[in-house]
Design an enzyme around this catalytic site. Structure first.
Site, mmCIF file in Angstrom:
data_model
loop_
_atom_site.group_PDB
_atom_site.id
_atom_site.type_symbol
_atom_site.label_atom_id
_atom_site.label_comp_id
_atom_site.label_asym_id
_atom_site.label_seq_id
_atom_site.Cartn_x
_atom_site.Cartn_y
_atom_site.Cartn_z
ATOM 1 N N SER A 1 -5.942 8.525 -18.383
ATOM 2 C CA SER A 1 -5.780 9.860 -17.944
ATOM 3 C C SER A 1 -7.093 10.714 -18.627
ATOM 4 C CB SER A 1 -4.472 10.358 -18.385
ATOM 5 O OG SER A 1 -4.715 11.897 -18.462
ATOM 6 N N TYR A 44 2.765 10.941 -25.062
ATOM 7 C CA TYR A 44 2.100 10.615 -23.755
ATOM 8 C C TYR A 44 0.645 10.168 -23.710
ATOM 9 C CZ TYR A 44 0.243 10.787 -18.656
ATOM 10 O OH TYR A 44 -0.416 10.373 -17.869
ATOM 11 N N LYS A 82 -1.310 6.365 -23.623
ATOM 12 C CA LYS A 82 -2.408 5.918 -22.800
ATOM 13 C C LYS A 82 -3.393 5.264 -23.501
ATOM 14 C CE LYS A 82 -0.629 6.950 -18.898
ATOM 15 N NZ LYS A 82 -0.277 5.806 -17.839
#
Ligand code: NAD
Ligand code: UD1
Length: 340
Positions: A126, A150, A154
């Site tokens: 992302s 989060y 990643k």
């Protein structure tokens, strides 16, 4: 020869669109999804669009034995790994759930891939890994950082893949850093169906357009941007799924490589631009209210897409009006998402 691609999280928003593209490009597809954030109805929709019902395992990737069975019983050429939790706010409240699902789940998957000698992997990363970029457009050489679990999940999974490649350079890896995926399939039967109140702008606007919510909360109009609202690189989910097809093709032809690339359009639009475009799509002026900034938001983020073009030949085809028109077609045909 026809390749077989295992798609984790293939019933989700981006996964389902990519499965359609994979089938249309002649791959056999196997989906592993525990339906934690998706609906079984997605499979019927994929069948309607492609004429093919993909082989489906309702399975948690944390279930090592179950996942091993999938590899033992199928000859898999490549994996596209979408399965993850993705809500930033929730990740702050439940960091252990996020690290366990997104990182432990990835490790189990990669261990099984190694055991069964499946060495082609495409990973969903992302633009969040760029944190608060100092300048735009953002290219792949920019420093990475994270501000929430989060984002860390990643970044850490990216690092795991890089380390795995150092240790075993027969692994061929594509790390795709998506900017802001929006839009829906042209058929109007496949789209984004968030559970609860949408966190992201486009699904929220869709619910205002369909009448579930009264107005859009605009998080801040005092940013240093042309109209004061946040600017992002929205990318049509169909362009994004095409990026996966191109990345996979690149992996097959460039064995032993690690590709890290942005997937965006290279153009930024403000929150007000999106509301205006969606208003044109649905044929009525959507209401909005200016609210305080959302904690953790950056003013501007959009991608430099040169690397994606040079390496995999990726160039986005769809503009903001296409994204809003297709979102609205999906939302108006399916006011309750995949629920009957
Ligand atoms: P999504 O929630 O719609 O899809 C994820 C799918 O994975 C869901 O179907 C869910 O049920 C499944 N899943 C989750 N944990 C699982 C597990 N342990 N075992 C099996 N299945 C599991 O999300 P999406 O928007 O399609 O995102 C796909 C990927 O792209 C995610 O990794 C996400 O972090 C990443 N990503 C998404 C965005 C975005 O804005 N949508 C942006 C950048 C990156
Ligand atoms: C979000 C995620 C980010 C992820 C990215 C991918 C957060 C905090 N960040 O980023 O980790 O990589 O999606 O798509 O969730 N906005 C409103 N009103 C709303 C919702 C959003 O004004 O109801 C604004 C935001 O302030 C921002 C823009 O719309 O300026 C886009 O927001 P959103 O869709 O949530 O995406 P990102 O914040 O870019």
């Amino acid at each position: 020869m026809k390749k077989t691609v295992l798609v984790t999280g293939g019933c989700g928003y981006i996964g389902s669109h990519t499965v359609v593209d994979l089938i249309n490009h002649g791959s056999n597809v196997i989906i592993v999804d525990n339906l934690a954030n998706s609906s079984i109805e997605v499979l019927n929709r994929i069948k309607i669009i492609t004429g093919v019902m993909p082989l489906f395992y309702k399975l948690d990737i944390l279930d090592r034995e179950g996942l091993e069975d999938v590899f033992a019983n199928n000859k898999i050429d490549a994996v596209i790994h979408f399965a993850a939790f993705k809500a930033v706010g929730e990740s702050v409240e439940k960091p252990l759930d996020y690290y366990y699902n997104n990182i432990s789940g990835s490790i189990i998957l990669f261990q099984i891939m190694q055991k069964y000698n499946v060495k082609n992997i495409v990973f969903s990363s992302s633009s969040t890994v760029y944190g608060n970029p100092k300048t735009v457009p953002v290219d792949e050489s920019f420093p990475t950082s994270a501000t929430n679990p989060y984002g860390w999940s990643k970044l850490i999974t990216e690092q795991i893949l890089r380390d795995l490649h150092v240790a075993d350079n027969s692994f061929t890896v594509a790390i795709l850093r998506y900017f802001n995926p929006v839009g829906a399939h042209k058929s109007g039967i496949l789209g984004e169906d968030p559970k609860g109140i949408p966190n992201n702008l486009m699904p929220y606007i869709s619910q205002v357009a369909i009448g579930t919510r009264e107005y859009v909360n605009v998080f801040g109009n005092d940013y240093d941007t042309y109209d004061g609202t946040g600017v992002r690189d929205y990318i049509h989910v169909l362009d994004l799924s095409n990026g996966h097809i191109l990345a996979l093709d690149y992996l097959y032809k460039n064995q032993g490589q690690v590709l890290i690339t942005n997937l965006g359009t290279g153009r930024g639009y403000s929150v007000i631009d999106v509301i205006k475009s969606y208003s044109r799509a649905c044929g009525r002026e959507l209401l909005y209210k200016i609210c305080p900034r959302r904690a953790g938001d950056v003013a501007v983020s959009y991608a430099n897409c040169d690397h994606a073009y040079k390496t995999i030949g990726f160039k986005a085809q769809y503009n903001l009006d296409d994204m809003c028109n297709d979102s609205w077609k999906w939302q108006s045909n399916n006011p309750n998402g995949y629920e009957k």
